[in-house]
Design an enzyme around this catalytic site. Structure first.
Site, PDB file in Angstrom:
ATOM      1  N   TYR A   1      -3.907  18.746  -2.904  1.00  0.00           N
ATOM      2  CA  TYR A   1      -5.110  17.920  -2.971  1.00  0.00           C
ATOM      3  C   TYR A   1      -4.927  16.736  -1.967  1.00  0.00           C
ATOM      4  O   TYR A   1      -5.754  15.927  -1.606  1.00  0.00           O
ATOM      5  CB  TYR A   1      -5.561  17.355  -4.421  1.00  0.00           C
ATOM      6  CG  TYR A   1      -6.090  18.502  -5.240  1.00  0.00           C
ATOM      7  CD1 TYR A   1      -7.252  18.744  -5.279  1.00  0.00           C
ATOM      8  CD2 TYR A   1      -5.104  19.127  -6.094  1.00  0.00           C
ATOM      9  CE1 TYR A   1      -7.715  19.770  -5.634  1.00  0.00           C
ATOM     10  CE2 TYR A   1      -5.524  20.325  -6.717  1.00  0.00           C
ATOM     11  CZ  TYR A   1      -6.871  20.393  -6.767  1.00  0.00           C
ATOM     12  OH  TYR A   1      -7.246  21.639  -7.358  1.00  0.00           O
TER      13      TYR A   1
ATOM     14  N   PHE B   1      -8.041  15.820 -18.354  1.00  0.00           N
ATOM     15  CA  PHE B   1      -9.388  16.343 -18.444  1.00  0.00           C
ATOM     16  C   PHE B   1      -9.701  17.511 -17.864  1.00  0.00           C
ATOM     17  O   PHE B   1      -9.142  17.771 -16.753  1.00  0.00           O
ATOM     18  CB  PHE B   1     -10.130  14.952 -17.971  1.00  0.00           C
ATOM     19  CG  PHE B   1      -9.989  14.633 -16.671  1.00  0.00           C
ATOM     20  CD1 PHE B   1     -10.260  15.197 -15.591  1.00  0.00           C
ATOM     21  CD2 PHE B   1      -9.158  13.348 -16.646  1.00  0.00           C
ATOM     22  CE1 PHE B   1      -9.938  14.534 -14.266  1.00  0.00           C
ATOM     23  CE2 PHE B   1      -8.561  12.813 -15.394  1.00  0.00           C
ATOM     24  CZ  PHE B   1      -9.112  13.285 -14.244  1.00  0.00           C
TER      25      PHE B   1
END
Length: 420
Positions: free
Chosen positions: A133, A420
């Site tokens: 990322y 999450f």
């Protein structure tokens, strides 16, 4: 849910917003990317309930889903205590059959453009594969602390007032409201914490599939109270075992929150002194948590660190203006951001402990860095001086680096308490 992906689009691949009727196929593609892991019906149903369909993308090739990406709408605490809108990037995957076709890049670009249209200055994620990322502008902004504590040989000292805290057992599902109230009171105080406003998130911590207990007990809960008020709680599991010399059980801490040092210490002492156990396993705690300075022997706690939250500034000006700064700062930043070119250029950041502004400028730059480094430093846990030493920040005006590095700091270490 963490993210995993391969850099994989061809001309026959089409990106579409997820429709509710396609969720099962979409989610099965995601699970396959994570090794085909199975989930309980309860867990699967909860993630479906939490899915924000208009924020999810499916990459289709013919009638097959070959890529997934989603986001949750959060508000994240930043230095100074403001709750800033942030897209919680999640459920990212590309089928192993579709590597190196640009699927991931196309999903990341479209997702960040959507985040910008929504007016969210930040995107955040937890990366299963950290190497992926950085090229999309995400910087590792927080680390968390884990330990395996030999409670048979390590003692814990506690601060004054700990004896005023009373503990009681409670069924986890029956005291959910009280526990969420404690969590909500702590959110504004620490950068990186997420406000859980949307119904359903409070139940994620109660997921307790037997397949994931590794022989331990069902989830247990103890409340900390003072004067009839709940001031903290801990959720944990216990795995009993016996060796040649007797008991050798393990306590596995899942969550612990306390509103003050005494409440926190009372809960930690309870976990340290549990009958028939000699090991306490803790994961994902703040790096500045007090218990590590209360133990008699930190070496026998086997401490270790790991990266956790990755931060991406989607709107540099709005993001930097949303937080406060430990010391007065007036610095011009030369920002590079090839993936989101609207952030490219020079920005003058002025601010202090009361507020900040960040506007475009033509003035000479004081520091040069990419948006990835801004993301890493944004929550105050990664010093700009360390990034400069790594060759990732260039000082263009003498003294600017030290000035900005101190200002970007935080009095509390940033911490993401749950994924999450």
């Amino acid at each position: 849910m963490a993210t995993v992906a391969s850099d994989a689009t061809g001309p026959s691949t089409e990106l579409r917003v997820l429709r509710p009727g396609d969720w099962e196929r979409w989610y099965d593609t995601l699970l396959r990317a994570f090794g085909g892991a199975t989930e309980s019906d309860e867990e699967r149903a909860l993630w479906r309930e939490l899915t924000e369909y208009d924020r999810c993308l499916a990459a289709w090739e013919g009638g097959a889903v070959v890529g997934t990406a989603g986001a949750f709408s959060f508000r994240m605490t930043v230095p100074g205590g403001a709750p800033v809108p942030a897209a919680g990037v999640t459920m990212v995957s590309v089928a192993a059959t579709h590597r190196r076709r640009g699927v991931l890049t196309s999903m990341m670009r479209r997702q960040l453009e959507d985040v910008r249209r929504r007016g969210e200055p930040l995107a955040v994620l937890c990366a299963s594969e950290p190497a992926i990322y950085g090229r999309f502008g995400y910087g590792a902004a927080t680390v968390h602390f884990s330990a395996r504590i030999d409670t048979a040989r390590v003692s814990l000292s506690v601060p004054d007032g700990t004896g005023d805290v009373r503990l009681r057992y409670a069924e986890p599902g029956e005291v959910l409201r009280e526990c969420e109230a404690v969590y909500a009171r702590l959110v504004p105080g620490r950068p990186g914490m997420l406000a859980r406003h949307r119904p359903g998130w409070e139940r994620v911590g109660l997921l307790d599939p037997e397949s994931e207990r590794d022989g331990a007990s069902a989830l247990q809960c103890v409340l900390a109270e003072r004067g009839g008020e709940v001031v903290g709680f801990a959720r944990y599991r216990v795995k009993l075992d016996w060796g040649p010399s007797g008991h050798d059980g393990t306590v596995r801490l899942e969550e612990l929150y306390g509103l003050d040092p005494a409440a926190q210490a009372a809960l930690w002492r309870f976990l340290f002194e549990m009958d028939l156990t000699s090991t306490l396993v803790v994961r994902g705690r703040p790096v500045d948590e007090a218990w590590q300075y209360q133990v008699s022997d930190i070496r026998r706690c086997l401490p270790r660190l790991r990266d956790q939250l990755y931060v991406r500034l989607v709107d540099v000006g709005a993001a930097l203006a949303a937080r406060t700064y430990l010391t007065p700062v007036d610095v011009v930043l030369e920002v590079s951001d090839a993936f989101c070119p609207w952030n490219e250029g020079r920005w003058r950041l002025t601010g202090d402990a009361k507020g900040a502004s960040c506007e475009r400028t033509s003035d000479a730059a004081d520091l040069a860095l990419s948006v990835r480094e801004l993301g890493a430093a944004y929550l105050g846990g990664v010093p700009l001086t360390a990034l400069a030493a790594a060759g990732r920040v260039r000082e263009l005006r003498g003294g600017a680096l030290a000035e900005a590095s101190v200002a970007f700091g935080s009095t509390l270490a940033p911490w993401l308490p749950h994924g999450f």
